[in-house]
Motif scaffolding. Structure first.
Motif, PDB file in Angstrom:
ATOM      1  N   ALA A  84       2.060   4.468  -6.510  1.00  0.00           N
ATOM      2  CA  ALA A  84       0.647   4.204  -6.239  1.00  0.00           C
ATOM      3  C   ALA A  84      -0.211   5.106  -7.114  1.00  0.00           C
ATOM      4  O   ALA A  84       0.216   6.178  -7.538  1.00  0.00           O
ATOM      5  CB  ALA A  84       0.342   4.430  -4.763  1.00  0.00           C
ATOM      6  N   VAL A  85      -1.418   4.706  -7.365  1.00  0.00           N
ATOM      7  CA  VAL A  85      -2.319   5.448  -8.230  1.00  0.00           C
ATOM      8  C   VAL A  85      -2.886   6.649  -7.482  1.00  0.00           C
ATOM      9  O   VAL A  85      -3.343   6.526  -6.349  1.00  0.00           O
ATOM     10  CB  VAL A  85      -3.466   4.530  -8.705  1.00  0.00           C
ATOM     11  CG1 VAL A  85      -4.483   5.300  -9.521  1.00  0.00           C
ATOM     12  CG2 VAL A  85      -2.919   3.368  -9.487  1.00  0.00           C
ATOM     13  N   ASP A  86      -2.824   7.801  -8.114  1.00  0.00           N
ATOM     14  CA  ASP A  86      -3.441   9.002  -7.558  1.00  0.00           C
ATOM     15  C   ASP A  86      -4.923   8.961  -7.909  1.00  0.00           C
ATOM     16  O   ASP A  86      -5.303   9.089  -9.067  1.00  0.00           O
ATOM     17  CB  ASP A  86      -2.784  10.242  -8.152  1.00  0.00           C
ATOM     18  CG  ASP A  86      -3.406  11.530  -7.641  1.00  0.00           C
ATOM     19  OD1 ASP A  86      -4.139  11.493  -6.642  1.00  0.00           O
ATOM     20  OD2 ASP A  86      -3.130  12.575  -8.260  1.00  0.00           O
ATOM     21  N   LEU A  87      -5.784   8.754  -6.916  1.00  0.00           N
ATOM     22  CA  LEU A  87      -7.212   8.600  -7.177  1.00  0.00           C
ATOM     23  C   LEU A  87      -7.830   9.874  -7.732  1.00  0.00           C
ATOM     24  O   LEU A  87      -8.782   9.825  -8.502  1.00  0.00           O
ATOM     25  CB  LEU A  87      -7.931   8.153  -5.914  1.00  0.00           C
ATOM     26  CG  LEU A  87      -7.547   6.756  -5.416  1.00  0.00           C
ATOM     27  CD1 LEU A  87      -8.291   6.441  -4.132  1.00  0.00           C
ATOM     28  CD2 LEU A  87      -7.842   5.712  -6.467  1.00  0.00           C
ATOM     29  N   GLY A  88      -7.301  11.018  -7.376  1.00  0.00           N
ATOM     30  CA  GLY A  88      -7.817  12.264  -7.937  1.00  0.00           C
ATOM     31  C   GLY A  88      -7.566  12.343  -9.432  1.00  0.00           C
ATOM     32  O   GLY A  88      -8.450  12.725 -10.201  1.00  0.00           O
ATOM     33  N   ALA A  89      -6.364  11.986  -9.847  1.00  0.00           N
ATOM     34  CA  ALA A  89      -6.044  12.008 -11.274  1.00  0.00           C
ATOM     35  C   ALA A  89      -6.851  10.949 -12.020  1.00  0.00           C
ATOM     36  O   ALA A  89      -7.308  11.180 -13.143  1.00  0.00           O
ATOM     37  CB  ALA A  89      -4.553  11.770 -11.479  1.00  0.00           C
ATOM     38  N   LEU A  90      -7.040   9.802 -11.403  1.00  0.00           N
ATOM     39  CA  LEU A  90      -7.814   8.741 -12.044  1.00  0.00           C
ATOM     40  C   LEU A  90      -9.264   9.158 -12.227  1.00  0.00           C
ATOM     41  O   LEU A  90      -9.854   8.946 -13.286  1.00  0.00           O
ATOM     42  CB  LEU A  90      -7.731   7.459 -11.219  1.00  0.00           C
ATOM     43  CG  LEU A  90      -8.498   6.262 -11.762  1.00  0.00           C
ATOM     44  CD1 LEU A  90      -7.945   5.858 -13.119  1.00  0.00           C
ATOM     45  CD2 LEU A  90      -8.428   5.104 -10.799  1.00  0.00           C
ATOM     46  N   SER A  91      -9.849   9.794 -11.233  1.00  0.00           N
ATOM     47  CA  SER A  91     -11.252  10.200 -11.355  1.00  0.00           C
ATOM     48  C   SER A  91     -11.409  11.292 -12.405  1.00  0.00           C
ATOM     49  O   SER A  91     -12.404  11.323 -13.122  1.00  0.00           O
ATOM     50  CB  SER A  91     -11.804  10.654 -10.012  1.00  0.00           C
ATOM     51  OG  SER A  91     -11.159  11.827  -9.586  1.00  0.00           O
ATOM     52  N   ARG A  92     -10.437  12.187 -12.529  1.00  0.00           N
ATOM     53  CA  ARG A  92     -10.521  13.219 -13.570  1.00  0.00           C
ATOM     54  C   ARG A  92     -10.522  12.593 -14.948  1.00  0.00           C
ATOM     55  O   ARG A  92     -11.304  12.982 -15.806  1.00  0.00           O
ATOM     56  CB  ARG A  92      -9.358  14.197 -13.437  1.00  0.00           C
ATOM     57  CG  ARG A  92      -9.578  15.275 -12.407  1.00  0.00           C
ATOM     58  CD  ARG A  92      -8.538  16.367 -12.514  1.00  0.00           C
ATOM     59  NE  ARG A  92      -7.165  15.881 -12.355  1.00  0.00           N
ATOM     60  CZ  ARG A  92      -6.550  15.733 -11.184  1.00  0.00           C
ATOM     61  NH1 ARG A  92      -7.181  16.034 -10.080  1.00  0.00           N
ATOM     62  NH2 ARG A  92      -5.318  15.299 -11.119  1.00  0.00           N
TER      63      ARG A  92
ATOM     64  N   GLN B 223       0.811  -1.208   0.000  1.00  0.00           N
ATOM     65  CA  GLN B 223       0.000   0.000   0.000  1.00  0.00           C
ATOM     66  C   GLN B 223       0.847   1.263   0.000  1.00  0.00           C
ATOM     67  O   GLN B 223       0.417   2.305  -0.478  1.00  0.00           O
ATOM     68  CB  GLN B 223      -0.922   0.004   1.212  1.00  0.00           C
ATOM     69  CG  GLN B 223      -1.959  -1.097   1.159  1.00  0.00           C
ATOM     70  CD  GLN B 223      -2.794  -1.135   2.423  1.00  0.00           C
ATOM     71  OE1 GLN B 223      -2.631  -0.320   3.310  1.00  0.00           O
ATOM     72  NE2 GLN B 223      -3.687  -2.112   2.495  1.00  0.00           N
ATOM     73  N   ASP B 224       2.047   1.180   0.537  1.00  0.00           N
ATOM     74  CA  ASP B 224       2.892   2.362   0.642  1.00  0.00           C
ATOM     75  C   ASP B 224       4.030   2.367  -0.361  1.00  0.00           C
ATOM     76  O   ASP B 224       4.934   3.190  -0.258  1.00  0.00           O
ATOM     77  CB  ASP B 224       3.476   2.463   2.052  1.00  0.00           C
ATOM     78  CG  ASP B 224       2.387   2.641   3.094  1.00  0.00           C
ATOM     79  OD1 ASP B 224       1.397   3.318   2.768  1.00  0.00           O
ATOM     80  OD2 ASP B 224       2.515   2.104   4.200  1.00  0.00           O
TER      81      ASP B 224
END
Length: 97
Positions: free
Chosen positions: A21-29, A16-17
């Motif tokens: 790791a995937v940036d969820l903000g960028a993925l949602s955009r 997890q660390d």
């Protein structure tokens, strides 16, 4: 045996660390932009939207269907249910046959 169980128990917690790791903000955009682009393409886009003879805004696909009604009527017969429904919809848009 106990050592191998310990490694398997720690691995998910470390994953997890880990960097990258995937940036969820960028993925949602990107997902929102992709769905907006898909919806825009399904509606035909701005360039393919034209006006019917009565001024209604219709897609280029609808215009092509309305312009093909005489040929479809000759091919399938003027009393074909599909041709009559299409002709009625096109008459509402201002096309006259």
């Amino acid at each position: 045996m106990l050592l191998s169980l310990g490694l398997f128990a720690v691995t998910p917690a470390l994953a997890q660390d880990m960097p990258g790791a995937v940036d969820l903000g960028a993925l949602s955009r990107t997902q929102v932009q992709s769905s907006m682009a898909d919806g825009y393409a399904e509606r035909g886009g701005a360039r393919s939207t034209v006006r019917a003879p009565n001024g209604l805004q219709i897609s280029a696909k609808s215009r092509a269907y309305c312009e093909s009604v005489p040929g479809l009527s000759a091919r399938y017969g003027p009393n074909s249910p599909r041709v009559t429904r299409l002709a009625a919809a096109c008459r509402q848009a201002g096309y006259r046959y």
